[in-house]
Design a protein around this motif. Structure first.
Motif, PDB file in Angstrom:
ATOM      1  N   SER A 186       7.905   2.712   4.108  1.00 52.62           N
ATOM      2  CA  SER A 186       8.375   4.091   4.144  1.00 52.62           C
ATOM      3  C   SER A 186       7.763   4.780   5.354  1.00 52.62           C
ATOM      4  CB  SER A 186       7.915   4.792   2.861  1.00 52.62           C
ATOM      5  OG  SER A 186       8.008   6.192   3.032  1.00 52.62           O
ATOM      6  N   THR A 205       0.832   8.027  -1.064  1.00 60.59           N
ATOM      7  CA  THR A 205       1.357   9.158  -1.838  1.00 60.59           C
ATOM      8  C   THR A 205       2.535   8.768  -2.735  1.00 60.59           C
ATOM      9  OG1 THR A 205       2.879   9.894  -0.089  1.00 60.59           O
ATOM     10  CG2 THR A 205       0.653  10.778  -0.014  1.00 60.59           C
ATOM     11  N   ASN A 234       0.655   7.463  14.489  1.00 61.98           N
ATOM     12  CA  ASN A 234       1.333   6.832  15.619  1.00 61.98           C
ATOM     13  C   ASN A 234       1.646   5.352  15.426  1.00 61.98           C
ATOM     14  OD1 ASN A 234       2.574   6.776  18.089  1.00 61.98           O
ATOM     15  ND2 ASN A 234       0.694   6.328  19.211  1.00 61.98           N
ATOM     16  N   GLY A 235       2.294   5.064  14.321  1.00 63.82           N
ATOM     17  CA  GLY A 235       2.818   3.707  14.123  1.00 63.82           C
ATOM     18  C   GLY A 235       1.825   2.692  13.612  1.00 63.82           C
ATOM     19  N   VAL A 252       0.854  -1.196   0.000  1.00 58.50           N
ATOM     20  CA  VAL A 252       0.000   0.000   0.000  1.00 58.50           C
ATOM     21  C   VAL A 252       0.882   1.235   0.000  1.00 58.50           C
ATOM     22  CG1 VAL A 252      -2.199  -0.596   1.045  1.00 58.50           C
ATOM     23  CG2 VAL A 252      -0.220  -0.312   2.509  1.00 58.50           C
ATOM     24  N   SER A 253       0.483   2.196  -0.786  1.00 63.99           N
ATOM     25  CA  SER A 253       1.232   3.449  -0.878  1.00 63.99           C
ATOM     26  C   SER A 253       0.238   4.553  -1.169  1.00 63.99           C
ATOM     27  CB  SER A 253       2.276   3.329  -1.991  1.00 63.99           C
ATOM     28  OG  SER A 253       3.065   4.495  -2.047  1.00 63.99           O
ATOM     29  N   ARG A 262       7.256   6.424  16.265  1.00 60.35           N
ATOM     30  CA  ARG A 262       7.296   5.013  15.833  1.00 60.35           C
ATOM     31  C   ARG A 262       7.588   4.973  14.333  1.00 60.35           C
ATOM     32  NH1 ARG A 262       2.450   1.733  17.581  1.00 60.35           N
ATOM     33  NH2 ARG A 262       3.857   0.076  16.908  1.00 60.35           N
ATOM     34  N   PHE A 263       8.884   5.169  14.040  1.00 63.47           N
ATOM     35  CA  PHE A 263       9.320   5.207  12.639  1.00 63.47           C
ATOM     36  C   PHE A 263       9.003   3.863  11.964  1.00 63.47           C
ATOM     37  CE2 PHE A 263      13.007   4.534   9.637  1.00 63.47           C
ATOM     38  CZ  PHE A 263      12.519   5.357   8.644  1.00 63.47           C
ATOM     39  N   CYS A 264       8.255   3.938  10.877  1.00 63.28           N
ATOM     40  CA  CYS A 264       7.874   2.728  10.130  1.00 63.28           C
ATOM     41  C   CYS A 264       7.260   1.667  11.043  1.00 63.28           C
ATOM     42  CB  CYS A 264       9.056   2.147   9.366  1.00 63.28           C
ATOM     43  SG  CYS A 264       9.636   3.196   8.038  1.00 63.28           S
ATOM     44  N   TYR A 282       8.520  10.920  13.414  1.00 64.59           N
ATOM     45  CA  TYR A 282       7.477  10.273  14.215  1.00 64.59           C
ATOM     46  C   TYR A 282       8.131   9.311  15.196  1.00 64.59           C
ATOM     47  CZ  TYR A 282       3.868  12.092  11.132  1.00 64.59           C
ATOM     48  OH  TYR A 282       3.026  12.912  10.445  1.00 64.59           O
ATOM     49  N   ASN A 342       5.417   6.991  -1.962  1.00 65.35           N
ATOM     50  CA  ASN A 342       6.755   6.755  -1.408  1.00 65.35           C
ATOM     51  C   ASN A 342       7.064   5.261  -1.234  1.00 65.35           C
ATOM     52  OD1 ASN A 342       7.077   9.502  -1.330  1.00 65.35           O
ATOM     53  ND2 ASN A 342       6.563   9.696   0.830  1.00 65.35           N
ATOM     54  N   TYR A 346       3.206   1.955   4.118  1.00 66.58           N
ATOM     55  CA  TYR A 346       3.561   3.187   4.819  1.00 66.58           C
ATOM     56  C   TYR A 346       3.025   3.072   6.241  1.00 66.58           C
ATOM     57  CZ  TYR A 346      -1.329   4.361   3.922  1.00 66.58           C
ATOM     58  OH  TYR A 346      -2.691   4.329   3.878  1.00 66.58           O
ATOM     59  N   THR A 347       3.343   4.049   7.081  1.00 66.64           N
ATOM     60  CA  THR A 347       2.839   4.056   8.452  1.00 66.64           C
ATOM     61  C   THR A 347       1.999   5.302   8.652  1.00 66.64           C
ATOM     62  OG1 THR A 347       4.732   2.830   9.288  1.00 66.64           O
ATOM     63  CG2 THR A 347       3.509   4.137  10.892  1.00 66.64           C
TER      64      THR A 347
END
Ligand SMILES: Cc1cc2nc3c(=O)[nH]c(=O)nc-3n(C[C@H](O)[C@H](O)[C@H](O)COP(=O)(O)O)c2cc1C
Length: 136
Positions: free
Chosen positions: A81, A13, A53-54, A10-11, A88-90, A86, A15, A49-50
């Motif tokens: 991506s 935008t 909040n994660g 899933v994307s 909770r990165f990714c 944030y 990235n 993507y995330t």
């Protein structure tokens, strides 16, 4: 014949798609949507993507849950991506890894990148090793 790995991602935008495109340029993949039947594949690549909040995006989370009884013994590869501002990165990558592991899958790698995937921002060895694990 062993089928090509399945890729579902899933994307929102574009990235996350940059890495899906990279993988497709390196190996033969079967790219499908959330109707894919995972029983036909030994190797499944998930990309997301995330959000908020994660969180895992709803559609791919539902896909994984719908297929929960069929992940046992599958090799799973997860990328995503995110933005490192944030906390909770990714987080979706970790969340998906946890769910499929709980379902009995063997997570082979997780790959996280900031915004868009740009090949020359990574060590070639690292990228080669991702591809090698998918082919081997
Ligand atoms: C409302 C909102 C919440 C987000 N939350 C997170 C997050 O918790 N962790 C993270 O790493 N990125 C987060 N992001 C950043 C997105 O994951 C990032 O923009 C990503 O590149 C989008 O991928 P896509 O272009 O494939 O949709 C958030 C973005 C927005 C707009």
């Amino acid at each position: 014949m062993i089928p090509a790995p399945l890729l579902v991602y899933v994307s929102k935008t574009g990235n996350t798609r940059t890495f899906a495109d990279y993988l497709s340029s390196k190996l033969s993949l079967h790219i499908d949507d959330f109707d894919a039947d995972i029983t036909n594949y030994d190797k499944i690549i998930l990309g997301a993507y995330t959000w908020g909040n994660g969180k895992i995006p709803k559609d791919i989370k539902e896909f994984v849950i719908k297929n929960k009884d069929n992940f046992k013994g599958k090799k799973v590869y997860i990328f995503g991506s995110g933005y490192s501002i944030y906390p909770r990165f990714c987080g979706a990558v970790d969340g998906l890894a946890k769910i499929v592991t709980d379902c009995g899958a063997d997570v082979q790698w997780k790959f996280k990148f900031e915004k868009r995937f740009i090949e020359n921002e990574f060590q070639q060895d690292e990228l080669d090793s991702l591809i090698k694990k998918l082919i081997g």
